[in-house]
Design a protein around this motif. Structure first.
Motif, mmCIF file in Angstrom:
data_model
loop_
_atom_site.group_PDB
_atom_site.id
_atom_site.type_symbol
_atom_site.label_atom_id
_atom_site.label_comp_id
_atom_site.label_asym_id
_atom_site.label_seq_id
_atom_site.Cartn_x
_atom_site.Cartn_y
_atom_site.Cartn_z
ATOM 1 N N ARG A 87 4.316 3.261 -7.697
ATOM 2 C CA ARG A 87 4.129 2.513 -8.955
ATOM 3 C C ARG A 87 4.926 1.219 -8.926
ATOM 4 O O ARG A 87 4.453 0.177 -9.384
ATOM 5 C CB ARG A 87 4.529 3.364 -10.152
ATOM 6 C CG ARG A 87 3.440 4.259 -10.654
ATOM 7 C CD ARG A 87 3.733 4.806 -12.048
ATOM 8 N NE ARG A 87 5.023 5.467 -12.150
ATOM 9 C CZ ARG A 87 5.252 6.754 -11.873
ATOM 10 N NH1 ARG A 87 4.265 7.521 -11.464
ATOM 11 N NH2 ARG A 87 6.450 7.265 -12.004
ATOM 12 N N LYS A 88 6.148 1.274 -8.409
ATOM 13 C CA LYS A 88 6.965 0.058 -8.318
ATOM 14 C C LYS A 88 6.327 -0.955 -7.371
ATOM 15 O O LYS A 88 6.324 -2.151 -7.639
ATOM 16 C CB LYS A 88 8.377 0.405 -7.847
ATOM 17 C CG LYS A 88 9.215 1.057 -8.912
ATOM 18 C CD LYS A 88 10.614 1.346 -8.401
ATOM 19 C CE LYS A 88 11.435 2.028 -9.479
ATOM 20 N NZ LYS A 88 12.794 2.337 -9.014
ATOM 21 N N LYS A 89 5.786 -0.470 -6.262
ATOM 22 C CA LYS A 89 5.093 -1.368 -5.323
ATOM 23 C C LYS A 89 3.888 -2.015 -5.993
ATOM 24 O O LYS A 89 3.642 -3.210 -5.834
ATOM 25 C CB LYS A 89 4.613 -0.597 -4.085
ATOM 26 C CG LYS A 89 5.662 -0.305 -3.070
ATOM 27 C CD LYS A 89 5.015 0.379 -1.882
ATOM 28 C CE LYS A 89 5.949 0.603 -0.749
ATOM 29 N NZ LYS A 89 5.269 1.220 0.399
ATOM 30 N N ARG A 90 3.124 -1.205 -6.731
ATOM 31 C CA ARG A 90 1.938 -1.723 -7.410
ATOM 32 C C ARG A 90 2.320 -2.763 -8.461
ATOM 33 O O ARG A 90 1.659 -3.796 -8.612
ATOM 34 C CB ARG A 90 1.192 -0.557 -8.065
ATOM 35 C CG ARG A 90 -0.272 -0.634 -7.894
ATOM 36 C CD ARG A 90 -1.009 0.549 -8.394
ATOM 37 N NE ARG A 90 -0.463 1.063 -9.642
ATOM 38 C CZ ARG A 90 -0.682 2.275 -10.120
ATOM 39 N NH1 ARG A 90 -1.427 3.108 -9.438
ATOM 40 N NH2 ARG A 90 -0.166 2.670 -11.253
ATOM 41 N N THR A 91 3.407 -2.499 -9.185
ATOM 42 C CA THR A 91 3.885 -3.450 -10.194
ATOM 43 C C THR A 91 4.327 -4.753 -9.531
ATOM 44 O O THR A 91 4.008 -5.848 -10.011
ATOM 45 C CB THR A 91 5.047 -2.833 -10.991
ATOM 46 O OG1 THR A 91 4.585 -1.647 -11.613
ATOM 47 C CG2 THR A 91 5.564 -3.792 -12.042
ATOM 48 N N GLY B 99 0.824 -1.207 0.000
ATOM 49 C CA GLY B 99 0.000 0.000 0.000
ATOM 50 C C GLY B 99 0.858 1.257 0.000
ATOM 51 O O GLY B 99 2.049 1.230 0.290
ATOM 52 N N ARG B 100 0.233 2.358 -0.312
ATOM 53 C CA ARG B 100 0.948 3.634 -0.326
ATOM 54 C C ARG B 100 1.185 4.089 1.111
ATOM 55 O O ARG B 100 0.285 4.103 1.928
ATOM 56 C CB ARG B 100 0.145 4.680 -1.081
ATOM 57 C CG ARG B 100 0.892 5.978 -1.221
ATOM 58 C CD ARG B 100 0.138 6.985 -2.064
ATOM 59 N NE ARG B 100 1.126 7.782 -2.758
ATOM 60 C CZ ARG B 100 1.171 7.951 -4.051
ATOM 61 N NH1 ARG B 100 0.267 7.399 -4.818
ATOM 62 N NH2 ARG B 100 2.109 8.681 -4.601
ATOM 63 N N GLU B 101 2.413 4.446 1.392
ATOM 64 C CA GLU B 101 2.777 4.950 2.710
ATOM 65 C C GLU B 101 3.031 6.450 2.609
ATOM 66 O O GLU B 101 3.298 6.962 1.513
ATOM 67 C CB GLU B 101 3.999 4.197 3.222
ATOM 68 C CG GLU B 101 3.696 2.720 3.431
ATOM 69 C CD GLU B 101 4.851 1.962 4.054
ATOM 70 O OE1 GLU B 101 5.801 2.598 4.557
ATOM 71 O OE2 GLU B 101 4.798 0.731 4.024
ATOM 72 N N PRO B 102 2.960 7.158 3.716
ATOM 73 C CA PRO B 102 3.079 8.627 3.671
ATOM 74 C C PRO B 102 4.336 9.143 2.980
ATOM 75 O O PRO B 102 4.295 10.142 2.276
ATOM 76 C CB PRO B 102 3.070 9.033 5.146
ATOM 77 C CG PRO B 102 2.379 7.921 5.842
ATOM 78 C CD PRO B 102 2.679 6.690 5.070
ATOM 79 N N GLY B 103 5.461 8.483 3.106
ATOM 80 C CA GLY B 103 6.702 8.969 2.504
ATOM 81 C C GLY B 103 6.961 8.480 1.093
ATOM 82 O O GLY B 103 8.001 8.790 0.509
ATOM 83 N N ASP B 104 6.041 7.705 0.520
ATOM 84 C CA ASP B 104 6.264 7.130 -0.818
ATOM 85 C C ASP B 104 6.074 8.174 -1.913
ATOM 86 O O ASP B 104 5.091 8.920 -1.924
ATOM 87 C CB ASP B 104 5.289 5.979 -1.084
ATOM 88 C CG ASP B 104 5.671 4.715 -0.352
ATOM 89 O OD1 ASP B 104 6.791 4.654 0.196
ATOM 90 O OD2 ASP B 104 4.842 3.784 -0.322
ATOM 91 N N SER B 105 7.017 8.187 -2.841
ATOM 92 C CA SER B 105 6.849 9.024 -4.029
ATOM 93 C C SER B 105 5.942 8.273 -5.003
ATOM 94 O O SER B 105 5.630 7.092 -4.810
ATOM 95 C CB SER B 105 8.207 9.291 -4.674
ATOM 96 O OG SER B 105 8.765 8.078 -5.149
#
Length: 97
Positions: free
Chosen positions: A61-65, A50-56
């Motif tokens: 996008r890399k996490k989602r991929t 999931g998206r975390e507060p410090g994620d660009s």
């Protein structure tokens, strides 16, 4: 009754199993085990990407991929577990040279 319980009962009754019934029991066990394993892996993956507060945006996008790739593997594993028959024996007499 679960496939595991059916196999356990068949193994512990002391009676011989018809070969086709044994094949069916093993196929049911493979399907059940594969589904349970795929569900457990999917549950482990859930929430890690999931998206975390410090994620660009790039990092997200890399996490989602990565999550999408992992879920495709889990779904391929599910499909393999549901396959109507197991893979044929792969040993051959052919030379590799």
């Amino acid at each position: 009754m679960s496939a595991h319980a059916k196999v356990l009962q068949a193994l512990t009754t002391g009676q011989a199993l018809d070969p086709s019934a044994a094949v069916q029991l093993l196929a049911d066990l493979r399907k059940e085990t594969g589904e349970q394993l795929a569900d457990a892996i999917a549950a482990q993956l859930d929430g890690h990407f999931g998206r975390e507060p410090g994620d660009s945006d790039t990092r997200f996008r890399k996490k989602r991929t990565t999550y999408g790739t992992a879920m495709r593997i889990v779904n391929a594993f599910r499909a393999l577990a549901r396959a109507p028959q197991s893979f044929p024996h792969q040993n051959t007499d052919r030379s590799t040279s």
